[in-house]
Design a protein around this motif. Structure first.
Motif, PDB file in Angstrom:
ATOM      1  N   SER A   1       7.820 -20.702  28.419  1.00 29.19           N
ATOM      2  CA  SER A   1       6.884 -21.329  27.476  1.00 29.19           C
ATOM      3  C   SER A   1       5.722 -21.986  28.210  1.00 29.19           C
ATOM      4  CB  SER A   1       7.614 -22.361  26.608  1.00 29.19           C
ATOM      5  OG  SER A   1       8.452 -21.703  25.677  1.00 29.19           O
ATOM      6  N   ASN A   2       6.005 -22.574  29.372  1.00 27.03           N
ATOM      7  CA  ASN A   2       4.929 -23.262  30.081  1.00 27.03           C
ATOM      8  C   ASN A   2       3.926 -22.306  30.713  1.00 27.03           C
ATOM      9  OD1 ASN A   2       5.015 -25.992  29.603  1.00 27.03           O
ATOM     10  ND2 ASN A   2       6.601 -26.379  31.114  1.00 27.03           N
ATOM     11  N   VAL A   3       4.377 -21.161  31.181  1.00 31.08           N
ATOM     12  CA  VAL A   3       3.426 -20.174  31.711  1.00 31.08           C
ATOM     13  C   VAL A   3       2.420 -19.822  30.611  1.00 31.08           C
ATOM     14  CG1 VAL A   3       3.192 -17.746  32.398  1.00 31.08           C
ATOM     15  CG2 VAL A   3       4.888 -19.205  33.535  1.00 31.08           C
ATOM     16  N   LEU A   4       2.918 -19.594  29.408  1.00 28.47           N
ATOM     17  CA  LEU A   4       2.028 -19.245  28.293  1.00 28.47           C
ATOM     18  C   LEU A   4       1.082 -20.396  27.960  1.00 28.47           C
ATOM     19  CD1 LEU A   4       4.580 -17.489  25.882  1.00 28.47           C
ATOM     20  CD2 LEU A   4       2.805 -16.400  27.267  1.00 28.47           C
ATOM     21  N   ALA A   5       1.659 -21.590  27.831  1.00 25.99           N
ATOM     22  CA  ALA A   5       0.845 -22.736  27.383  1.00 25.99           C
ATOM     23  C   ALA A   5      -0.178 -23.139  28.456  1.00 25.99           C
ATOM     24  CB  ALA A   5       1.748 -23.913  27.036  1.00 25.99           C
ATOM     25  N   PHE A   6       0.263 -23.238  29.699  1.00 23.06           N
ATOM     26  CA  PHE A   6      -0.659 -23.667  30.768  1.00 23.06           C
ATOM     27  C   PHE A   6      -1.817 -22.676  30.898  1.00 23.06           C
ATOM     28  CE2 PHE A   6       3.037 -25.851  33.309  1.00 23.06           C
ATOM     29  CZ  PHE A   6       3.014 -26.922  32.430  1.00 23.06           C
ATOM     30  N   SER A   7      -1.497 -21.371  30.866  1.00 19.69           N
ATOM     31  CA  SER A   7      -2.587 -20.416  31.058  1.00 19.69           C
ATOM     32  C   SER A   7      -3.494 -20.368  29.822  1.00 19.69           C
ATOM     33  CB  SER A   7      -2.063 -19.037  31.458  1.00 19.69           C
ATOM     34  OG  SER A   7      -1.162 -18.576  30.509  1.00 19.69           O
ATOM     35  N   LEU A   8      -2.901 -20.571  28.634  1.00 26.20           N
ATOM     36  CA  LEU A   8      -3.728 -20.630  27.422  1.00 26.20           C
ATOM     37  C   LEU A   8      -4.759 -21.751  27.522  1.00 26.20           C
ATOM     38  CD1 LEU A   8      -3.805 -19.168  24.637  1.00 26.20           C
ATOM     39  CD2 LEU A   8      -2.302 -20.956  23.768  1.00 26.20           C
TER      40      LEU A   8
ATOM     41  N   ARG B   1      -2.421 -33.551  30.302  1.00 29.23           N
ATOM     42  CA  ARG B   1      -3.728 -33.919  29.768  1.00 29.23           C
ATOM     43  C   ARG B   1      -3.940 -35.428  29.849  1.00 29.23           C
ATOM     44  NH1 ARG B   1      -6.261 -32.184  23.893  1.00 29.23           N
ATOM     45  NH2 ARG B   1      -5.387 -34.143  23.189  1.00 29.23           N
ATOM     46  N   GLU B   2      -2.863 -36.165  29.568  1.00 31.23           N
ATOM     47  CA  GLU B   2      -2.932 -37.626  29.617  1.00 31.23           C
ATOM     48  C   GLU B   2      -3.258 -38.098  31.043  1.00 31.23           C
ATOM     49  OE1 GLU B   2      -0.025 -40.622  27.332  1.00 31.23           O
ATOM     50  OE2 GLU B   2       0.935 -39.639  29.024  1.00 31.23           O
ATOM     51  N   ARG B   3      -2.645 -37.465  32.043  1.00 36.79           N
ATOM     52  CA  ARG B   3      -2.842 -37.874  33.436  1.00 36.79           C
ATOM     53  C   ARG B   3      -4.172 -37.378  34.007  1.00 36.79           C
ATOM     54  NH1 ARG B   3       0.544 -40.580  37.544  1.00 36.79           N
ATOM     55  NH2 ARG B   3       1.812 -41.568  35.979  1.00 36.79           N
ATOM     56  N   ARG B   4      -4.519 -36.122  33.644  1.00 32.29           N
ATOM     57  CA  ARG B   4      -5.639 -35.469  34.332  1.00 32.29           C
ATOM     58  C   ARG B   4      -6.815 -35.149  33.430  1.00 32.29           C
ATOM     59  NH1 ARG B   4      -4.536 -33.551  39.749  1.00 32.29           N
ATOM     60  NH2 ARG B   4      -6.586 -32.663  39.431  1.00 32.29           N
ATOM     61  N   GLY B   5      -6.721 -35.453  32.151  1.00 32.87           N
ATOM     62  CA  GLY B   5      -7.853 -35.225  31.241  1.00 32.87           C
ATOM     63  C   GLY B   5      -7.887 -33.836  30.633  1.00 32.87           C
ATOM     64  N   ASP B   6      -7.689 -32.815  31.445  1.00 32.06           N
ATOM     65  CA  ASP B   6      -7.872 -31.450  30.957  1.00 32.06           C
ATOM     66  C   ASP B   6      -7.085 -30.499  31.855  1.00 32.06           C
ATOM     67  OD1 ASP B   6      -8.863 -29.267  29.712  1.00 32.06           O
ATOM     68  OD2 ASP B   6     -10.964 -29.598  30.240  1.00 32.06           O
ATOM     69  N   LEU B   7      -6.501 -29.468  31.270  1.00 30.23           N
ATOM     70  CA  LEU B   7      -5.769 -28.500  32.110  1.00 30.23           C
ATOM     71  C   LEU B   7      -6.683 -27.396  32.646  1.00 30.23           C
ATOM     72  CD1 LEU B   7      -3.366 -29.814  30.389  1.00 30.23           C
ATOM     73  CD2 LEU B   7      -2.145 -27.704  30.864  1.00 30.23           C
ATOM     74  N   ASP B   8      -7.885 -27.300  32.085  1.00 33.54           N
ATOM     75  CA  ASP B   8      -8.790 -26.222  32.472  1.00 33.54           C
ATOM     76  C   ASP B   8      -9.066 -26.265  33.979  1.00 33.54           C
ATOM     77  OD1 ASP B   8     -10.146 -24.001  31.812  1.00 33.54           O
ATOM     78  OD2 ASP B   8     -11.796 -25.006  30.780  1.00 33.54           O
ATOM     79  N   GLY B   9      -8.763 -25.163  34.659  1.00 30.83           N
ATOM     80  CA  GLY B   9      -9.034 -25.086  36.100  1.00 30.83           C
ATOM     81  C   GLY B   9      -7.957 -25.706  36.976  1.00 30.83           C
ATOM     82  N   MET B  10      -6.957 -26.352  36.377  1.00 34.36           N
ATOM     83  CA  MET B  10      -5.880 -26.925  37.196  1.00 34.36           C
ATOM     84  C   MET B  10      -5.062 -25.816  37.841  1.00 34.36           C
ATOM     85  SD  MET B  10      -4.093 -30.057  35.141  1.00 34.36           S
ATOM     86  CE  MET B  10      -2.938 -30.474  36.402  1.00 34.36           C
TER      87      MET B  10
END
Ligand code: NCD
Length: 309
Positions: A160-167, A135-144
């Motif tokens: 854990s990251n599969v869950l968090a990134f997709s959430l 988020r710090e680098r790219r602003g938002d994870l939405d659509g990444m």
């Protein structure tokens, strides 16, 4: 947790990241509280990061570092937790080779229990710090579009990251040889590829996992060298990533296996940011759990506090 819960923790993390940039990076928010670290598996980053986080919040800390096997039975674990509880720990940060350990501990103690990694199962604060770093680098994870590359089978970080990134709205592609994928990924919100070169140009972030030699019990790859040839991120492959892509690794790295030393130092690599953000995220988690009676919102009353007085 809901998307809003995760975003709330990431917002609160901003407050504590600001504390970390001060000449004296310490606030009295958790003065009088005790945070115990209970590590049954080796750790450098996670253990030191939680301890640094607790100290920056002025909590007292206790550290228990177990030997490799003598305390691995459930009974002994329970004894240990009860002893730590009787010393007055308000939170227990636990890492253990057995999946479900943190969950089990929560039945045995009134302290808050934080999972710092349970076997191949989950590593929630790692996922939070990775989301914060992206988020710090790219602003938002939405659509990444995020590629998670390597030893997914043995990786709690991947789970854990599969869950968090997709959430948070990202699209996740797992890239690994079939032997390093879990036996089943039914229900995982991911796609799978075995061809890293084909995937790299479309990625916004490339998350490299450590080859977990301590957990690989069978010959899941012919050799580390062959793995590096097919899945290691070297300069040629890094050039396939876009100029604003982000390269992550939870550490510790196996240089020359998952990535080369030069790629770790690439301007797109955020590996050291992940380490420093880990402290801020863990401050936010500790504060949310132990800072009762204080506002949970990232308000100035926390950040404005000074130690002393
Ligand atoms: C991870 C872990 O222990 O699960 N490391 C960490 O917490 N920084 C990943 C790993 O060990 O590969």
């Amino acid at each position: 947790m809901s998307r809003g819960d995760v975003e709330g923790i990431l917002d609160l993390t901003d407050t504590f990241a600001e504390v970390g940039r001060r000449p004296i990076p310490k606030v009295p928010a958790l003065r009088g509280r005790t945070v115990a670290s209970l590590f049954f598996e080796d750790s450098t980053r996670t253990r030191m990061s939680f301890e640094t986080a607790a100290k920056r919040l002025s909590a007292d800390t206790m550290t228990f570092t177990a030997g490799s096997s003598s305390l691995s039975k459930g009974e002994s674990l329970r004894d240990t937790v009860e002893v730590i509880g009787s010393y007055g720990a308000d939170a227990i940060v636990v890492r253990h080779a057995m999946a479900g350990t943190a969950h089990r501990l929560a039945d045995w103690t009134d302290a808050c229990v934080i999972n710092a990694g349970d076997g191949c199962h989950e590593h929630p604060t790692q996922a939070l710090l990775d989301c914060y770093t992206l988020r710090e680098r790219r602003g938002d994870l939405d659509g990444m579009r995020i590629g998670i590359v390597g030893d997914i089978r043995n990786s709690r970080v991947a789970r854990s990251n599969v869950l968090a990134f997709s959430l948070l709205g990202a699209e996740v592609v797992l890239v690994a040889p079939p032997t390093l994928l879990p036996p089943s990924i039914d229900g995982w919100p991911v796609t799978v590829s075995h061809d890293l070169d084909a995937v790299l140009p479309d990625l916004d972030a490339c998350y490299l996992l450590r080859m977990q030699r301590e957990r690989i019990t069978e010959g899941l790859v012919p050799s580390m060298r062959e793995y590096a040839t097919d899945y290691g991120l070297d300069a040629r492959r890094a050039a396939l990533l876009s100029a604003d892509a982000v390269i992550l690794h939870p550490g510790p790295t196996n240089p020359g296996v998952e990535l080369t030393t030069a790629v770790a130092a690439d301007s797109r690599s955020v590996i050291l940011d992940q380490v420093s953000n880990g402290v801020s995220v863990r401050m936010a988690v500790l504060f949310m759990l132990l800072g009762s009676g204080m506002d949970l919102a990232p308000d100035q009353s926390v950040a404005d506090q000074e130690v002393g007085g």
